[in-house]
Scaffold this motif. Structure first.
Motif, PDB file in Angstrom:
ATOM      1  N   THR A 186       0.837  -1.198   0.000  1.00 16.25           N
ATOM      2  CA  THR A 186       0.000   0.000   0.000  1.00 16.25           C
ATOM      3  C   THR A 186       0.872   1.249   0.000  1.00 16.25           C
ATOM      4  N   LEU A 187       2.011   1.171   0.675  1.00 17.12           N
ATOM      5  CA  LEU A 187       3.050   2.189   0.589  1.00 17.12           C
ATOM      6  C   LEU A 187       4.296   1.540   0.014  1.00 17.12           C
ATOM      7  N   VAL A 188       5.026   2.279  -0.805  1.00 14.64           N
ATOM      8  CA  VAL A 188       6.256   1.751  -1.402  1.00 14.64           C
ATOM      9  C   VAL A 188       7.353   2.797  -1.323  1.00 14.64           C
ATOM     10  N   LYS A 189       8.591   2.327  -1.283  1.00 13.38           N
ATOM     11  CA  LYS A 189       9.751   3.204  -1.350  1.00 13.38           C
ATOM     12  C   LYS A 189      10.337   3.078  -2.757  1.00 13.38           C
ATOM     13  N   VAL A 190      10.527   4.221  -3.403  1.00 16.63           N
ATOM     14  CA  VAL A 190      10.943   4.242  -4.802  1.00 16.63           C
ATOM     15  C   VAL A 190      12.244   5.025  -4.941  1.00 16.63           C
ATOM     16  N   ASP A 191      13.173   4.477  -5.696  1.00 15.60           N
ATOM     17  CA  ASP A 191      14.424   5.187  -5.985  1.00 15.60           C
ATOM     18  C   ASP A 191      14.268   5.982  -7.275  1.00 15.60           C
ATOM     19  N   HIS A 192      14.809   7.196  -7.272  1.00 14.77           N
ATOM     20  CA  HIS A 192      14.718   8.065  -8.444  1.00 14.77           C
ATOM     21  C   HIS A 192      16.099   8.651  -8.714  1.00 14.77           C
ATOM     22  N   PRO A 193      16.536   8.698  -9.985  1.00 13.34           N
ATOM     23  CA  PRO A 193      17.907   9.146 -10.275  1.00 13.34           C
ATOM     24  C   PRO A 193      18.185  10.595  -9.938  1.00 13.34           C
ATOM     25  N   GLU A 194      17.144  11.432  -9.854  1.00  8.56           N
ATOM     26  CA  GLU A 194      17.350  12.852  -9.566  1.00  8.56           C
ATOM     27  C   GLU A 194      17.049  13.218  -8.120  1.00  8.56           C
ATOM     28  N   ARG A 195      16.066  12.549  -7.524  1.00 12.97           N
ATOM     29  CA  ARG A 195      15.656  12.975  -6.190  1.00 12.97           C
ATOM     30  C   ARG A 195      15.961  11.943  -5.103  1.00 12.97           C
ATOM     31  N   GLY A 196      16.472  10.777  -5.461  1.00 18.14           N
ATOM     32  CA  GLY A 196      16.761   9.756  -4.468  1.00 18.14           C
ATOM     33  C   GLY A 196      15.507   8.996  -4.074  1.00 18.14           C
ATOM     34  N   GLU A 197      15.517   8.426  -2.884  1.00 15.94           N
ATOM     35  CA  GLU A 197      14.390   7.602  -2.444  1.00 15.94           C
ATOM     36  C   GLU A 197      13.247   8.461  -1.899  1.00 15.94           C
ATOM     37  N   TYR A 198      12.036   8.076  -2.235  1.00 18.66           N
ATOM     38  CA  TYR A 198      10.857   8.749  -1.684  1.00 18.66           C
ATOM     39  C   TYR A 198       9.773   7.698  -1.444  1.00 18.66           C
ATOM     40  N   VAL A 199       8.790   8.074  -0.662  1.00 24.24           N
ATOM     41  CA  VAL A 199       7.664   7.182  -0.349  1.00 24.24           C
ATOM     42  C   VAL A 199       6.475   7.558  -1.208  1.00 24.24           C
ATOM     43  N   SER A 200       5.816   6.557  -1.760  1.00 20.97           N
ATOM     44  CA  SER A 200       4.635   6.800  -2.581  1.00 20.97           C
ATOM     45  C   SER A 200       3.566   5.784  -2.231  1.00 20.97           C
ATOM     46  N   VAL A 201       2.368   6.041  -2.694  1.00 19.52           N
ATOM     47  CA  VAL A 201       1.324   5.030  -2.560  1.00 19.52           C
ATOM     48  C   VAL A 201       1.564   3.950  -3.607  1.00 19.52           C
ATOM     49  N   GLY A 202       1.242   2.732  -3.266  1.00 20.55           N
ATOM     50  CA  GLY A 202       1.252   1.642  -4.220  1.00 20.55           C
ATOM     51  C   GLY A 202      -0.177   1.386  -4.673  1.00 20.55           C
ATOM     52  N   SER A 203      -0.378   0.292  -5.359  1.00 22.10           N
ATOM     53  CA  SER A 203      -1.718  -0.005  -5.863  1.00 22.10           C
ATOM     54  C   SER A 203      -2.675  -0.315  -4.708  1.00 22.10           C
ATOM     55  N   PRO A 204      -3.836   0.345  -4.672  1.00 15.85           N
ATOM     56  CA  PRO A 204      -4.820   0.033  -3.635  1.00 15.85           C
ATOM     57  C   PRO A 204      -5.579  -1.252  -3.942  1.00 15.85           C
ATOM     58  N   ILE A 205      -5.389  -1.774  -5.156  1.00 20.49           N
ATOM     59  CA  ILE A 205      -6.089  -2.983  -5.590  1.00 20.49           C
ATOM     60  C   ILE A 205      -5.065  -4.097  -5.701  1.00 20.49           C
ATOM     61  N   LYS A 206      -5.339  -5.228  -5.046  1.00 22.45           N
ATOM     62  CA  LYS A 206      -4.399  -6.341  -5.032  1.00 22.45           C
ATOM     63  C   LYS A 206      -4.961  -7.509  -5.847  1.00 22.45           C
ATOM     64  N   LEU A 207      -4.146  -8.036  -6.770  1.00 21.17           N
ATOM     65  CA  LEU A 207      -4.512  -9.201  -7.574  1.00 21.17           C
ATOM     66  C   LEU A 207      -3.566 -10.343  -7.218  1.00 21.17           C
ATOM     67  N   SER A 208      -4.115 -11.495  -6.890  1.00 18.65           N
ATOM     68  CA  SER A 208      -3.272 -12.605  -6.430  1.00 18.65           C
ATOM     69  C   SER A 208      -2.352 -13.125  -7.522  1.00 18.65           C
ATOM     70  N   ASP A 209      -2.795 -13.095  -8.783  1.00 17.47           N
ATOM     71  CA  ASP A 209      -1.982 -13.623  -9.883  1.00 17.47           C
ATOM     72  C   ASP A 209      -1.282 -12.537 -10.689  1.00 17.47           C
ATOM     73  N   SER A 210      -1.398 -11.298 -10.266  1.00 18.68           N
ATOM     74  CA  SER A 210      -0.742 -10.209 -10.989  1.00 18.68           C
ATOM     75  C   SER A 210      -0.240  -9.172  -9.989  1.00 18.68           C
ATOM     76  N   PRO A 211       0.774  -9.552  -9.203  1.00 18.16           N
ATOM     77  CA  PRO A 211       1.288  -8.610  -8.203  1.00 18.16           C
ATOM     78  C   PRO A 211       1.860  -7.361  -8.857  1.00 18.16           C
ATOM     79  N   VAL A 212       1.674  -6.241  -8.188  1.00 19.13           N
ATOM     80  CA  VAL A 212       2.117  -4.956  -8.728  1.00 19.13           C
ATOM     81  C   VAL A 212       3.559  -4.674  -8.325  1.00 19.13           C
ATOM     82  N   GLU A 213       4.369  -4.339  -9.296  1.00 19.07           N
ATOM     83  CA  GLU A 213       5.724  -3.869  -9.047  1.00 19.07           C
ATOM     84  C   GLU A 213       5.777  -2.401  -9.457  1.00 19.07           C
ATOM     85  N   VAL A 214       6.058  -1.530  -8.512  1.00 20.91           N
ATOM     86  CA  VAL A 214       6.066  -0.090  -8.778  1.00 20.91           C
ATOM     87  C   VAL A 214       7.453   0.331  -9.246  1.00 20.91           C
TER      88      VAL A 214
END
Length: 424
Positions: free
Chosen positions: A353-381
């Motif tokens: 629901t929350l994810v940590k994302v690396d960015h080449p210009e701003r470094g790591e930040y926290v963002s929302v992940g997918s609010p919808i979860k699929l058992s056979d199609s996991p979300v990679e942000v």
């Protein structure tokens, strides 16, 4: 495989409502190609900037899992590239001002000629009618959709919500419409237009207030505080503060530490099925049988008194202690969580629901992940693209430009200053 793997989305959206929609499609596996103005890009890249020289959080948090191509659609070569993109893509999503696509020379009829299977998905402020040519932003959408008039306290101004029901809410609605149209295309072989108006989206989320508008014809809304205060109802649904909108009385109540902590509060619902437990917890066992309190109808004119008594109990406990005591008894309560507390909740990271994302210009930040979860199609942000980062990649791998033809497009000025290698 990902749920939408193989689906190509031409993302002509900007700011929040459209990018919310296309980001969801990207999370579910679609290849989202974000078209941006050369040298400028989505306006939110430079809005509310917190790190000079880096894309803003406003942009990065709405544009994960996308590729960026710079394209001047007014340039003749740009029109050629856009035509080929429409040929290759399954969905075109836009949230331009009304009539913008037509002025670009890409009406719905022209788009259908280019690709009869494509789905054209649009977000506008209003549907057909007196306001259809008007532009709308988040807070305006909340106002015209019925949210603001029913939010706030009775004797105060209408209030907009902190939740982005106009922009992000409409983006969620449009995403559902797109997936539905893709499903229908599997049966018919044809694309179609999908539209979501921001006014409509907000109203859909305010349906309980439309319910109450019609209930007013039968008499006062007894679960509203003003009924117990003896204040007459007007001819439209009033603002009801923090009264529950679900038919079960509820309020936001102070908890221990409220004097210094602006979020030391809990939401407390006195659901009819657990009334006896509420009485025992707060030390009013006689209310279980007292004819003035024993039934929901009997309690309606005493809600202020009842919640004042419950608040005396909650003020002696932290919002988390209230939850720990009440939840095992099935008494519906919920702490008022600050954004700081939410960002520090490890459980939300474990669920994605929350994810940590690396960015080449701003470094790591926290963002929302997918609010919808699929058992056979996991979300990679994955991170948002830099402006034009994938221009050459899209021209060659998606559209088939190569050699001298590729150089012709690059030299035309239609695709900005091409970055020969994607940034890592």
């Amino acid at each position: 495989m990902k749920a939408l793997e193989g689906i190509k989305v031409l993302d002509f959206t900007h700011v929040q409502s459209g990018p919310t929609c296309t980001q969801l499609l990207g999370w579910f596996g679609a290849d989202v190609i974000k078209v941006e103005r050369p040298g400028v890009g989505d306006a939110t890249r430079q809005q509310l900037v917190d790190k000079p020289g880096a894309d803003s959080l406003y942009f990065t948090m709405l544009n994960h899992n996308k590729r960026s191509i710079e394209l001047n659609s007014k340039n003749e070569t740009g029109k050629e590239v856009l035509t080929r993109l429409i040929e290759e893509c399954d969905v075109l999503v836009e949230n331009f001002a009304p009539g913008a696509l037509d002025r670009m020379g890409f009406s719905w009829e022209r788009i259908q000629e280019i690709n009869p299977r494509i789905i054209l998905a649009s977000i506008k402020g209003f549907g057909p009618g007196r306001y259809e040519d008007c532009k709308v932003y988040e807070n305006v959408a909340q106002c015209v959709g019925g949210s603001a008039s029913t939010t706030g306290f009775r004797d105060g101004l209408p209030m907009v919500s902190g939740a982005q029901t106009g922009d992000s809410g409409t983006g969620l609605h449009l995403c559902l419409g797109i997936v539905t149209a893709l499903f229908q295309r599997e049966k018919t072989g044809r694309g179609q237009k999908v539209s979501a108006a921001m006014q409509d989206g907000v109203l859909n989320l305010c349906r309980v207030k439309l319910r109450d508008q019609q209930r007013l014809e039968a008499g006062p809304l007894k679960e509203y505080s003003q009924f117990g205060e003896g204040i007459e109802f007007g001819d439209s649904v009033p603002r009801a503060g923090n009264d529950s909108g679900g038919g079960q009385p509820g309020r936001i109540l102070k908890c221990k530490g409220w004097e210094t902590d602006p979020n030391a509060y809990t939401y407390f619902i006195i659901q009819a099925a657990i009334w006896d437990k509420v009485c025992d917890v707060i030390g009013e066992p006689e209310w279980k049988t007292d004819e003035g309190y024993a039934t929901p109808d009997a309690r309606n004119d005493k809600l202020n008194q009842i919640f004042e008594r419950i608040e005396l109990w909650t003020m002696e406990r932290s919002k988390f202690e209230v939850m720990e005591i009440c939840n095992p008894l099935n008494i519906p309560v919920g702490p008022i969580l600050s954004m700081k507390e939410i960002m520090e909740d490890e459980g939300l990271y474990k669920t994605g629901t929350l994810v940590k994302v690396d960015h080449p210009e701003r470094g790591e930040y926290v963002s929302v992940g997918s609010p919808i979860k699929l058992s056979d199609s996991p979300v990679e942000v994955s991170r948002s693209p830099l402006l034009g980062e994938h221009t050459q990649e899209i021209l060659s791998s998606v559209l088939g430009y190569n050699g001298a033809d590729l150089e012709r497009v690059i030299d035309s000025g239609a695709v900005g200053e091409v970055k020969r290698q994607a940034a890592e």
